[in-house]
Design an enzyme around this catalytic site. Sequence first.
Site, PDB file in Angstrom:
ATOM      1  N   ALA A 160      33.472  32.533  43.060  1.00 29.92           N
ATOM      2  CA  ALA A 160      33.659  32.674  42.572  1.00 29.92           C
ATOM      3  C   ALA A 160      32.181  33.363  41.761  1.00 29.92           C
ATOM      4  O   ALA A 160      31.205  32.876  40.634  1.00 29.92           O
ATOM      5  CB  ALA A 160      33.217  30.610  41.935  1.00 29.92           C
ATOM      6  N   GLY A 215      33.293  35.528  39.098  1.00 28.16           N
ATOM      7  CA  GLY A 215      33.738  35.068  37.885  1.00 28.16           C
ATOM      8  C   GLY A 215      34.219  36.131  36.181  1.00 28.16           C
ATOM      9  O   GLY A 215      34.054  36.052  35.300  1.00 28.16           O
ATOM     10  N   CYS A 242      43.463  35.263  39.599  1.00 24.17           N
ATOM     11  CA  CYS A 242      42.261  34.717  39.717  1.00 24.17           C
ATOM     12  C   CYS A 242      41.729  33.172  39.458  1.00 24.17           C
ATOM     13  O   CYS A 242      42.004  32.596  38.170  1.00 24.17           O
ATOM     14  CB  CYS A 242      40.857  35.972  38.329  1.00 24.17           C
ATOM     15  SG  CYS A 242      39.355  35.129  39.078  1.00 24.17           S
ATOM     16  N   LYS A 292      49.624  40.753  40.785  1.00 21.07           N
ATOM     17  CA  LYS A 292      48.603  40.324  42.311  1.00 21.07           C
ATOM     18  C   LYS A 292      49.300  38.722  41.473  1.00 21.07           C
ATOM     19  O   LYS A 292      48.370  38.134  40.486  1.00 21.07           O
ATOM     20  CB  LYS A 292      47.277  40.407  41.662  1.00 21.07           C
ATOM     21  CG  LYS A 292      46.783  39.940  42.924  1.00 21.07           C
ATOM     22  CD  LYS A 292      45.058  40.982  43.043  1.00 21.07           C
ATOM     23  CE  LYS A 292      44.485  40.121  44.619  1.00 21.07           C
ATOM     24  NZ  LYS A 292      43.092  40.650  44.958  1.00 21.07           N
ATOM     25  N   ILE A 316      48.267  37.866  48.918  1.00 19.66           N
ATOM     26  CA  ILE A 316      47.532  37.252  48.052  1.00 19.66           C
ATOM     27  C   ILE A 316      46.352  37.006  48.019  1.00 19.66           C
ATOM     28  O   ILE A 316      45.118  37.648  48.512  1.00 19.66           O
ATOM     29  CB  ILE A 316      47.877  35.597  48.948  1.00 19.66           C
ATOM     30  CG1 ILE A 316      46.802  35.894  49.728  1.00 19.66           C
ATOM     31  CG2 ILE A 316      49.380  35.076  49.502  1.00 19.66           C
ATOM     32  CD1 ILE A 316      46.451  34.058  50.262  1.00 19.66           C
TER      33      ILE A 316
END
Lengths: 294, 312
Positions: free
Chosen positions: B79, B81, B139, B173, B199
């Site tokens: 993560a 970010g 994301c 994506k 993926i």
Amino acid sequence: MRKSGSEDAPFLPDHAGFWQAEIVEQCRLARDTYRIRLHAPELAALITPGQFVMLRCPELRDPLLGRPFALYDTIDDRDGRPAHVDIVYLLKGKLTHLLPKRSAGQELEVWGPLGNGFVPPSRAQHAVFVAGGIGQTPFVALAKELTGRRRYGRPPRVVSQATKVTLCYGARSAEWLAGLPDFEAAGCDIRIATDDGSRGHHGWVTDLLAELLETADVDWVATCGPEVMMATVARMTAQRKVGCHVSLETPMACGIGACFSCVVPVKEEEGGWDYKRTCVEGPVFPAEQIAWEV
Amino acid sequence: MMETTTDPPAVDLTVSIGSLSLANPVLVASGTFGYARELAGLVDFSLLGGILPKTITREPRKGNPPPRTAETTAGLLNAIGLDNDGLEHFLTHRLPYLASLPTSLIVSIAGRSIEEFTEMAGELDGAAGVDALELNISCPNVSGGVDYGVSPARCEELLRQVRSRCHLPLIAKLTPNVTRVDEMARAAEAGGADAVSLINTVSALGVDWRRCRSLLGNGLGGLSGPSIKPIALRCVWQAAQAVSIPVIGIGGISSLDDAMEFAVCGASAIQVGTANYYDPTLAQRIAASLPAAVAELGAHKWMDVVGKLQMP
């Protein structure tokens, strides 16, 4: 909130290499603590104290990634050329629990040298290391360098020597203290603190630093270990206006600046702070730059 | 490990993504290769089909609090970010280096709104050295990061708007964290995408039960690495069945065999991701080994093995 003043982090791994390094030997230094010696002449020639390497078991998917380990020391061959790299590790996670089962002759993947390492100030008369737990590992080589017993890097770097080097070493109890003979051989004055009083001072390692700051002329402090300890050392040295560097350990996926995992909050010149990558902007930082409160 | 073939069979490895022609189908995934400069001492960029630098956003982002990654069984939770210095810094400080590299450059962008996406795409449209854009609408680690990746209507509208402002080949994506990945792929195609890549990471959680805490500073994270490869193969196959634009396969590729599995499932190109962290030269070694693998299936062109999977 720039990662750095220029487009590049200052310690990108431009001179690092990836190697399959044969294990020369392993030995137990203390409870759950081992030293592994790898045959890696090129790495041994390049690496300097405070830099680190990534280790990985080849062909395994679990553990998948490499893990960072500080340089403990380098060892020469019979002709006096750097040949081996010593790493000291504590049994802690998946990789470190596998490592003792690997025997001499087997190979590990190793990449490095990584990170900046320590650059001792030019006028340090009395250097003090404050180490907690496995945080003692970067200081053997640094002590040897500061006391003129060994040189590191290619070409071997020149470091102005200290007249005194003191190691303040804290551990849970005496059985966890690792590598004391190595520190003695490196010319360190060793002071020990244990949580249970089984050896040395019964209490915090920072108590030992407080005493030194009170009674001795300390020019420079370097620290590595639990974050609370390092933050305390940073505060104590700042109060005394003694220069201090911290060597940070953060979870890392790559060690080379690609993943942005290993960040720490670092104060910026223009105020505020931003996350910096420990692997390519550290792992050694001036203590006053770390935004411990974030 | 794989050996570089000394005398590779004559196999055409080129791939077209819209107007972009890749020298070979092996790319490195965004977020796993820094801004390429980090890898300069270790990788021969000319052997790669292309590079996707870390996703940029319009404004700088600090990213998520650490710990940002944690390893799981044959996988990596992250993560991060979208920690980045923003579009302007990218254009002035990162792009000149990236544009100088002897390989294709696909810039990954993320926005919180259609306006942010279109503005960034518009600015990058004329930027020298940018060969294509990958729209990161998947994301899982930022607020709003998947807003355009889980609703077909919003995905299609985003692509349509970006298409109208940008001439570069566009790659959407996609996230696996949807019920119907084929519908998302179709929506991207309908909106004007030149390709879909998938993926992104699988939404996941790691815990330390003794401390009763998540392993990540962000709480939830995204899973990548070998453990997600079967999920990725399924998604790639489903997307490839649904669209006629190229599908770019991503998800746990860590060997030549993995790359070929994605190819037969319908991936016209592949991206090596998490493996870059422990083996930065893997992608170039896969590229060097592809001719022999393609020839093993009796083909002379990479594209002739794409989608060869026979499902019962």
